[in-house]
Motif scaffolding. Structure first.
Motif, PDB file in Angstrom:
ATOM      1  N   VAL A 174       0.821  -1.214   0.000  1.00  0.00           N
ATOM      2  CA  VAL A 174       0.000   0.000   0.000  1.00  0.00           C
ATOM      3  C   VAL A 174       0.855   1.265   0.000  1.00  0.00           C
ATOM      4  O   VAL A 174       0.326   2.378  -0.027  1.00  0.00           O
ATOM      5  N   GLY A 175       2.164   1.109   0.034  1.00  0.00           N
ATOM      6  CA  GLY A 175       3.040   2.274   0.156  1.00  0.00           C
ATOM      7  C   GLY A 175       3.008   3.224  -1.021  1.00  0.00           C
ATOM      8  O   GLY A 175       3.305   4.412  -0.880  1.00  0.00           O
ATOM      9  N   GLU A 176       2.635   2.715  -2.196  1.00  0.00           N
ATOM     10  CA  GLU A 176       2.618   3.549  -3.396  1.00  0.00           C
ATOM     11  C   GLU A 176       1.279   4.249  -3.607  1.00  0.00           C
ATOM     12  O   GLU A 176       1.097   4.956  -4.589  1.00  0.00           O
ATOM     13  N   ARG A 177       0.338   4.042  -2.697  1.00  0.00           N
ATOM     14  CA  ARG A 177      -0.983   4.645  -2.841  1.00  0.00           C
ATOM     15  C   ARG A 177      -1.327   5.438  -1.584  1.00  0.00           C
ATOM     16  O   ARG A 177      -0.669   5.329  -0.563  1.00  0.00           O
ATOM     17  N   THR A 178      -2.385   6.239  -1.670  1.00  0.00           N
ATOM     18  CA  THR A 178      -2.830   6.992  -0.500  1.00  0.00           C
ATOM     19  C   THR A 178      -3.749   6.120   0.349  1.00  0.00           C
ATOM     20  O   THR A 178      -4.302   5.117  -0.121  1.00  0.00           O
ATOM     21  N   LYS A 179      -3.939   6.535   1.596  1.00  0.00           N
ATOM     22  CA  LYS A 179      -4.834   5.795   2.490  1.00  0.00           C
ATOM     23  C   LYS A 179      -6.262   5.826   1.950  1.00  0.00           C
ATOM     24  O   LYS A 179      -6.991   4.823   2.033  1.00  0.00           O
ATOM     25  N   ALA A 180      -6.659   6.966   1.385  1.00  0.00           N
ATOM     26  CA  ALA A 180      -8.013   7.079   0.829  1.00  0.00           C
ATOM     27  C   ALA A 180      -8.214   6.090  -0.317  1.00  0.00           C
ATOM     28  O   ALA A 180      -9.277   5.466  -0.439  1.00  0.00           O
ATOM     29  N   THR A 181      -7.196   5.929  -1.162  1.00  0.00           N
ATOM     30  CA  THR A 181      -7.292   4.976  -2.272  1.00  0.00           C
ATOM     31  C   THR A 181      -7.370   3.546  -1.756  1.00  0.00           C
ATOM     32  O   THR A 181      -8.129   2.721  -2.277  1.00  0.00           O
ATOM     33  N   THR A 182      -6.587   3.254  -0.723  1.00  0.00           N
ATOM     34  CA  THR A 182      -6.612   1.916  -0.123  1.00  0.00           C
ATOM     35  C   THR A 182      -7.986   1.611   0.471  1.00  0.00           C
ATOM     36  O   THR A 182      -8.530   0.520   0.302  1.00  0.00           O
ATOM     37  N   ARG A 183      -8.546   2.592   1.170  1.00  0.00           N
ATOM     38  CA  ARG A 183      -9.878   2.401   1.753  1.00  0.00           C
ATOM     39  C   ARG A 183     -10.924   2.177   0.656  1.00  0.00           C
ATOM     40  O   ARG A 183     -11.821   1.330   0.791  1.00  0.00           O
ATOM     41  N   ALA A 184     -10.819   2.934  -0.425  1.00  0.00           N
ATOM     42  CA  ALA A 184     -11.781   2.786  -1.529  1.00  0.00           C
ATOM     43  C   ALA A 184     -11.691   1.386  -2.143  1.00  0.00           C
ATOM     44  O   ALA A 184     -12.709   0.769  -2.462  1.00  0.00           O
ATOM     45  N   LEU A 185     -10.463   0.897  -2.299  1.00  0.00           N
ATOM     46  CA  LEU A 185     -10.274  -0.451  -2.838  1.00  0.00           C
ATOM     47  C   LEU A 185     -10.859  -1.491  -1.887  1.00  0.00           C
ATOM     48  O   LEU A 185     -11.571  -2.419  -2.322  1.00  0.00           O
ATOM     49  N   ALA A 186     -10.586  -1.333  -0.589  1.00  0.00           N
ATOM     50  CA  ALA A 186     -11.120  -2.275   0.400  1.00  0.00           C
ATOM     51  C   ALA A 186     -12.646  -2.262   0.408  1.00  0.00           C
ATOM     52  O   ALA A 186     -13.307  -3.304   0.527  1.00  0.00           O
ATOM     53  N   ARG A 187     -13.216  -1.067   0.257  1.00  0.00           N
ATOM     54  CA  ARG A 187     -14.678  -0.931   0.234  1.00  0.00           C
ATOM     55  C   ARG A 187     -15.276  -1.611  -1.001  1.00  0.00           C
ATOM     56  O   ARG A 187     -16.341  -2.250  -0.932  1.00  0.00           O
ATOM     57  N   SER A 188     -14.576  -1.497  -2.117  1.00  0.00           N
ATOM     58  CA  SER A 188     -15.093  -2.042  -3.377  1.00  0.00           C
ATOM     59  C   SER A 188     -15.152  -3.570  -3.375  1.00  0.00           C
ATOM     60  O   SER A 188     -15.931  -4.173  -4.107  1.00  0.00           O
ATOM     61  N   ILE A 189     -14.311  -4.202  -2.539  1.00  0.00           N
ATOM     62  CA  ILE A 189     -14.323  -5.670  -2.480  1.00  0.00           C
ATOM     63  C   ILE A 189     -14.952  -6.173  -1.182  1.00  0.00           C
ATOM     64  O   ILE A 189     -14.862  -7.359  -0.852  1.00  0.00           O
ATOM     65  N   GLY A 190     -15.602  -5.245  -0.449  1.00  0.00           N
ATOM     66  CA  GLY A 190     -16.410  -5.640   0.692  1.00  0.00           C
ATOM     67  C   GLY A 190     -15.658  -5.981   1.963  1.00  0.00           C
ATOM     68  O   GLY A 190     -16.187  -6.723   2.806  1.00  0.00           O
ATOM     69  N   LEU A 191     -14.454  -5.453   2.140  1.00  0.00           N
ATOM     70  CA  LEU A 191     -13.724  -5.720   3.381  1.00  0.00           C
ATOM     71  C   LEU A 191     -14.341  -4.919   4.530  1.00  0.00           C
ATOM     72  O   LEU A 191     -14.565  -3.713   4.402  1.00  0.00           O
ATOM     73  N   ARG A 192     -14.585  -5.560   5.636  1.00  0.00           N
ATOM     74  CA  ARG A 192     -15.252  -4.892   6.754  1.00  0.00           C
ATOM     75  C   ARG A 192     -14.361  -3.853   7.435  1.00  0.00           C
ATOM     76  O   ARG A 192     -14.849  -3.007   8.191  1.00  0.00           O
ATOM     77  N   THR A 193     -13.071  -3.912   7.176  1.00  0.00           N
ATOM     78  CA  THR A 193     -12.152  -2.933   7.780  1.00  0.00           C
ATOM     79  C   THR A 193     -11.997  -1.668   6.925  1.00  0.00           C
ATOM     80  O   THR A 193     -11.214  -0.789   7.275  1.00  0.00           O
ATOM     81  N   ALA A 194     -12.741  -1.563   5.840  1.00  0.00           N
ATOM     82  CA  ALA A 194     -12.579  -0.440   4.918  1.00  0.00           C
ATOM     83  C   ALA A 194     -12.758   0.914   5.605  1.00  0.00           C
ATOM     84  O   ALA A 194     -12.074   1.887   5.268  1.00  0.00           O
ATOM     85  N   ASP A 195     -13.683   0.977   6.534  1.00  0.00           N
ATOM     86  CA  ASP A 195     -13.951   2.254   7.215  1.00  0.00           C
ATOM     87  C   ASP A 195     -13.580   2.202   8.695  1.00  0.00           C
ATOM     88  O   ASP A 195     -14.071   3.000   9.494  1.00  0.00           O
ATOM     89  N   LYS A 196     -12.681   1.293   9.037  1.00  0.00           N
ATOM     90  CA  LYS A 196     -12.223   1.200  10.418  1.00  0.00           C
ATOM     91  C   LYS A 196     -11.436   2.463  10.776  1.00  0.00           C
ATOM     92  O   LYS A 196     -10.562   2.890  10.023  1.00  0.00           O
ATOM     93  N   PRO A 197     -11.758   3.108  11.905  1.00  0.00           N
ATOM     94  CA  PRO A 197     -11.043   4.342  12.279  1.00  0.00           C
ATOM     95  C   PRO A 197      -9.547   4.095  12.479  1.00  0.00           C
ATOM     96  O   PRO A 197      -9.135   3.007  12.898  1.00  0.00           O
ATOM     97  N   ASP A 198      -8.756   5.092  12.161  1.00  0.00           N
ATOM     98  CA  ASP A 198      -7.324   4.997  12.419  1.00  0.00           C
ATOM     99  C   ASP A 198      -7.085   4.919  13.922  1.00  0.00           C
ATOM    100  O   ASP A 198      -7.801   5.542  14.716  1.00  0.00           O
ATOM    101  N   SER A 199      -6.076   4.169  14.318  1.00  0.00           N
ATOM    102  CA  SER A 199      -5.730   4.050  15.729  1.00  0.00           C
ATOM    103  C   SER A 199      -4.389   4.730  15.981  1.00  0.00           C
ATOM    104  O   SER A 199      -3.428   4.515  15.247  1.00  0.00           O
TER     105      SER A 199
END
Length: 282
Positions: free
Chosen positions: A95-120
């Protein structure tokens, strides 16, 4: 696990007891994620181990090198600065070559439940955020002592050195309207030294346990250094010393140089290496 307990928890408690401010994420990377985990992956016959760190590694000029992430706001190259080429050769940061927002969008598109998990931002083993309380419980008590000003006059009583860090202003319990900051934690005399903010400025520091990712630089090198996870890199001169140590002089004085914290050295976006701040220099 034993690796986590010895390499992270024990180090965390002992460093605070010495009046230092440790970074447990760095120790976890060294001993668990890029120590025990990578070794287990090698024994299992894996080609590599991928992690979710926001950083970039590339094989260039004959060795593996580490760079900042494409997402500067989430960049984690700072906490990886003590890794060596052997660890980088077996690690991947997809994920280092992409932004966090792009990673979240990708996770959301494939239905990962952690897509909108708050940052810790909490230390994983101190969920209530009370690092001092954790250390106190681990040590079975505390040792109170004097809070003194820059001239050595007693101005209050502290609850134990592990409740304080250099640069701290809140929670000092001092009956004064003046802004006082923690300037120093003196473990040898069990004293917390406080004073006005301008006395926090330091001209540099000495570092220990310094490691270089792609080999040591010249004995004296002009570069940039970062002394906090989300701090800005500042110009500095690094002088290599014996036994894995270095002396660093800032181009301009910096505040909040806390022994025990990590210092990461950069050449532009490339991470040269890192070490632990041993003491600050005026």
């Amino acid at each position: 696990t034993g690796d986590f307990s010895r390499g992270v928890l024990d180090d965390f408690v002992s460093e605070y007891a010495r009046g230092r401010t440790p970074n447990p994420c760095v120790r976890c990377n060294e001993t668990v994620k890029f120590g025990a985990l990578l070794e287990r992956g090698r024994r299992a016959g894996f080609d590599a181990v991928a992690t979710g760190h926001y950083a970039v590694s590339r094989f260039e000029r004959g060795s593996w090198r580490l760079f900042r992430s494409a997402d500067r706001a989430k960049d984690q190259s700072y906490v990886l600065s003590t890794l060596g080429p052997d660890e980088l050769a077996f690690a991947r940061f997809p994920v280092g070559e992409r932004t966090k927002a792009t990673t979240r969008a990708l996770a959301r598109s494939i239905g990962l439940r952690t897509a909108d998990k708050p940052d810790s931002y909490d230390i994983c083993f101190v969920p209530d955020g009370d690092a001092g309380g954790f250390v106190e419980r681990a040590r079975g008590g505390t040792t109170r002592g004097d809070i003194v000003d820059a001239e050595g006059s007693v101005v209050g009583e502290h609850r134990g050195l592990h409740h304080y860090t250099v640069g701290q202003r809140r929670g000092l319990g001092l009956a004064t309207h003046e802004k006082r900051f923690v300037l120093e934690l003196d473990a040898s005399s069990n004293r917390v030294v406080v004073g006005p903010g301008e006395l926090l400025a330091r001209g540099g520091f000495e570092a220990e346990r310094v490691s270089w990712i792609a080999g040591p630089p010249a004995p004296r090198t002009e570069t940039t250094v970062q002394i906090r996870a989300h701090g800005e890199p500042v110009g500095a001169t690094i002088e290599r010393l014996e036994a894995g140590a270095a002396r660093v002089r800032f181009a301009r004085p910096q505040r909040g140089v806390a022994p025990g914290q990590l210092a990461a050295f950069y050449d532009g976006d490339e991470v040269l290496g890192g070490g632990t701040i041993a003491n600050s220099l005026r």
